[in-house]
Write a protein that holds these residues in place. Structure first.
Motif, PDB file in Angstrom:
ATOM      1  N   ARG A 189      60.984 -44.147  28.606  1.00  0.00           N
ATOM      2  CA  ARG A 189      62.135 -43.473  29.556  1.00  0.00           C
ATOM      3  C   ARG A 189      62.057 -44.046  31.021  1.00  0.00           C
ATOM      4  O   ARG A 189      63.039 -44.319  31.343  1.00  0.00           O
ATOM      5  N   HIS A 201      63.745 -41.636  20.012  1.00  0.00           N
ATOM      6  CA  HIS A 201      62.675 -40.955  19.802  1.00  0.00           C
ATOM      7  C   HIS A 201      61.825 -41.124  18.589  1.00  0.00           C
ATOM      8  O   HIS A 201      60.489 -41.167  18.552  1.00  0.00           O
ATOM      9  N   THR A 202      62.466 -41.708  17.408  1.00  0.00           N
ATOM     10  CA  THR A 202      61.677 -41.751  16.218  1.00  0.00           C
ATOM     11  C   THR A 202      61.978 -43.189  15.599  1.00  0.00           C
ATOM     12  O   THR A 202      63.324 -43.736  15.979  1.00  0.00           O
ATOM     13  N   ASP A 203      61.132 -43.668  14.785  1.00  0.00           N
ATOM     14  CA  ASP A 203      61.492 -45.058  14.181  1.00  0.00           C
ATOM     15  C   ASP A 203      62.322 -44.856  12.905  1.00  0.00           C
ATOM     16  O   ASP A 203      62.811 -43.996  12.679  1.00  0.00           O
ATOM     17  N   GLY A 227      61.393 -42.170  10.590  1.00  0.00           N
ATOM     18  CA  GLY A 227      61.602 -40.862  11.375  1.00  0.00           C
ATOM     19  C   GLY A 227      60.332 -40.371  12.008  1.00  0.00           C
ATOM     20  O   GLY A 227      60.041 -39.219  11.981  1.00  0.00           O
ATOM     21  N   VAL A 228      59.370 -41.232  12.129  1.00  0.00           N
ATOM     22  CA  VAL A 228      58.049 -40.913  12.925  1.00  0.00           C
ATOM     23  C   VAL A 228      58.149 -40.854  14.378  1.00  0.00           C
ATOM     24  O   VAL A 228      58.985 -41.971  14.851  1.00  0.00           O
ATOM     25  N   VAL A 229      57.760 -40.072  14.986  1.00  0.00           N
ATOM     26  CA  VAL A 229      57.905 -39.915  16.726  1.00  0.00           C
ATOM     27  C   VAL A 229      57.311 -41.193  17.060  1.00  0.00           C
ATOM     28  O   VAL A 229      56.053 -41.553  16.824  1.00  0.00           O
ATOM     29  N   ARG A 230      57.995 -41.793  18.073  1.00  0.00           N
ATOM     30  CA  ARG A 230      57.491 -43.032  18.569  1.00  0.00           C
ATOM     31  C   ARG A 230      56.466 -42.794  19.632  1.00  0.00           C
ATOM     32  O   ARG A 230      56.639 -41.827  20.367  1.00  0.00           O
ATOM     33  N   ARG A 238      56.737 -42.115  24.528  1.00  0.00           N
ATOM     34  CA  ARG A 238      58.133 -41.982  24.855  1.00  0.00           C
ATOM     35  C   ARG A 238      58.442 -41.851  26.378  1.00  0.00           C
ATOM     36  O   ARG A 238      59.538 -42.061  26.870  1.00  0.00           O
ATOM     37  N   ARG A 239      57.508 -41.187  27.039  1.00  0.00           N
ATOM     38  CA  ARG A 239      57.788 -41.026  28.511  1.00  0.00           C
ATOM     39  C   ARG A 239      57.504 -42.246  29.171  1.00  0.00           C
ATOM     40  O   ARG A 239      58.551 -42.417  29.919  1.00  0.00           O
TER      41      ARG A 239
END
Length: 536
Positions: free
Chosen positions: A500, A485-487, A490-493, A496-497
């Motif tokens: 998945r 979920h994060t790189d 720590g940044v949210v990628r 995401r959906r």
């Protein structure tokens, strides 16, 4: 400067365009040898036959809706009023020497052209020949098939007989079902209210000039890309992603291709001479007040007719606009969605599998079980619609209820593709396992032998190294893993959906697929093999 030793005319051309330099490289280009590669050649040669016979027919066909009184050789229609298009087609059939033969060769070649393109595309699909770098050629093939279907349908409507007129009347209804623009589109296509005085002349121009020109241009680009990318080949000894094993274009492949052209031409001519097709004199001229009993379109248009017959009849009304869902869904929504899915499949598969590499070796269909299952599902979907296009004839021939046949097809259109996908994929996986057993243990001989300690086992014959190489010439494939979920920071990628969904589809694509044995597994199996029999 011209090449030394060239004949005079060839040397003259070479001095001006440099054909010698071009020929040295391209005339020695290697092409692999496999029977399935001839499917594309059949389509190409059928197109050439269509051009040759079409030129002959244009000398006598009159694309006119002017009313005339028939006074030709066919006595049963003598004195009947008809269009000049229908009259000229009758004259070609009965009064022009070789005219009927040319008409029938032309029609059979059109059917063979569409059929060969369809089977050729199926070969490309099931063997994975559409993968990078050949996605553009796949789209060109889809476009050529679409243009071939439209070209065949327009040519089918040119004689202005009762059967073709019935098909055109159905087409007009499909066009009119288009929301808002239906009426305008119908007037544009037919040159006025159907049947107008202009539609034959318009169709004739499109049939002999526009679409053949587009197909010829696409064929040229297609063949250029085949040469540029080099030809695909099936796995085998000495064959890699970086070479092509086969015969040079000159003299071997050119001689084989030339001979095969005459084979295709001869068989098509034989069919035109012996098998009657489209006897328009039995149908009579088109009359809007009449419909041909038991009328059936050419096979490549049957699935659209079957889709319309399959749909229950219901309509909706919004702000004075009527939407005929029984026409809109099966004829104007489902076919474009189906064709779009087929055209975009190479890009969807590459996205799902994460495979961005170039591929010049083909897959055996069993080694891509999910793709093979999807292909079987699409064929089943098409087949059910095609079968339903003849529900009236099935009902009369088998003394069944047409309503029962329609409801069976309505159920099969949903269950059939699912069952075909499931069964085909399981068969492919079973064949993969059988290949692995042969790789690790050799061929089963059916001979039971007794060991020194009294146990019984089946004797196996060793497999040749060439066959073993062919069975093992495939890659070990693994599903795409979902990204964190994060790189690293720590940044949210983003997306995401979507990631998945891609990972879930990738797991589904590779589900239960059997990987080829590793070198360690093959070594271990060599020590545990049952007693082998040396082949004679």
């Amino acid at each position: 400067m011209a090449e030394q030793g060239l004949p005079g005319p060839v040397a003259w051309v070479d001095e001006r365009v440099g054909i010698g330099k071009i020929g040295r490289k391209n005339l020695r280009k290697v092409f692999p040898d496999h029977w399935s590669f001839m499917l594309g050649e059949i389509a190409l040669y059928s197109f050439l036959i269509l051009i040759l016979t079409g030129i002959f027919l244009t000398f006598w066909f009159k694309p006119s809706m002017a009313d005339v009184e028939y006074q030709g050789s066919y006595s049963l229609l003598k004195g009947l009023h008809m269009s000049e298009a229908y009259e000229s087609t009758l004259n070609i059939s009965f009064d022009i020497r070789g005219g009927l033969l040319m008409r029938q060769i032309h029609h059979w070649a059109a059917i063979l052209f569409t059929a060969a393109m369809s089977v050729h595309l199926l070969r490309i699909f099931f063997t994975g020949a559409f993968r990078k770098p050949r996605e553009l050629n796949w789209l060109i093939g889809i476009a050529m098939l679409f243009l071939g279907v439209v070209e065949g349908f327009i040519g089918y409507g040119l004689p202005d007989d009762l059967l073709s007129g019935t098909g055109l009347r159905i087409t007009e209804g499909l066009v009119l079902a288009s929301p808002v623009i239906g009426t305008y589109l119908s007037f544009f296509i037919f040159g006025g209210e159907f049947p107008s005085d202009d539609f034959v002349s318009r169709f004739y121009t499109v049939h002999v000039l526009l679409i053949p020109g587009l197909i010829l241009a696409l064929v040229t680009v297609h063949l250029f890309l085949v040469v540029y990318h080099k030809h695909t080949q099936f796995p085998g000894p000495g064959r890699t992603e970086k070479n092509v094993v086969g015969y040079p274009l000159m003299p071997v492949y050119m001689a084989k291709a030339g001979g095969f052209f005459f084979v295709v031409f001869g068989i098509t001519a034989l069919m035109g001479a012996l098998f009657q097709i489209n006897p328009i004199w039995l149908y009579g001229p088109y009359n809007p007040a009449q419909v041909t009993a038991g009328s059936q379109p050419d096979w490549y248009m049957g699935w659209l007719d079957g889709a319309v017959r399959l749909m229950p009849g219901f309509e909706s009304h919004f702000w004075g606009v009527t939407l005929s869902w029984n026409i809109l869904l099966p004829a104007l929504l489902v076919p474009p969605l189906f064709i779009t899915f087929v055209a975009l499949y190479p890009f969807l598969e590459a996205w799902i599998t994460g495979d961005k590499r170039e591929h010049h070796l083909l897959d055996r269909p069993r080694n891509a079980p999910t793709r093979t299952g999807i292909g079987a599902a699409m064929i089943t979907f098409y087949g059910v619609l095609w079968l339903n296009s003849g529900n009236d004839l099935i009902a009369t021939q088998f003394h069944s209820s047409i309503n029962t046949i329609t409801w069976i097809c309505r159920i099969l259109i949903f269950l059939g593709p699912l069952l075909a996908f499931r069964i085909t994929r399981r068969i492919a996986i079973s064949l993969q396992r059988a290949d692995n057993d042969r790789l690790m243990h050799g061929y089963e001989t059916g001979i039971i032998v007794r060991g020194p300690s009294g146990e019984y086992a089946e004797a196996h014959a060793p497999m040749s190294k060439y066959k073993a190489y062919e069975l093992s010439a495939r890659e070990r494939l693994v599903p795409v893993e979902p990204e964190p979920h994060t790189d690293d920071n720590g940044v949210v990628r983003p997306h995401r959906r979507r990631n998945r969904i891609r990972a879930a589809l990738s797991r589904f694509y590779f589900a239960d697929s059997v990987q080829k044995p590793t070198a360690d597994e093959l070594t271990g199996a060599a020590h545990d093999k049952p007693r082998e029999l040396t082949p004679p």
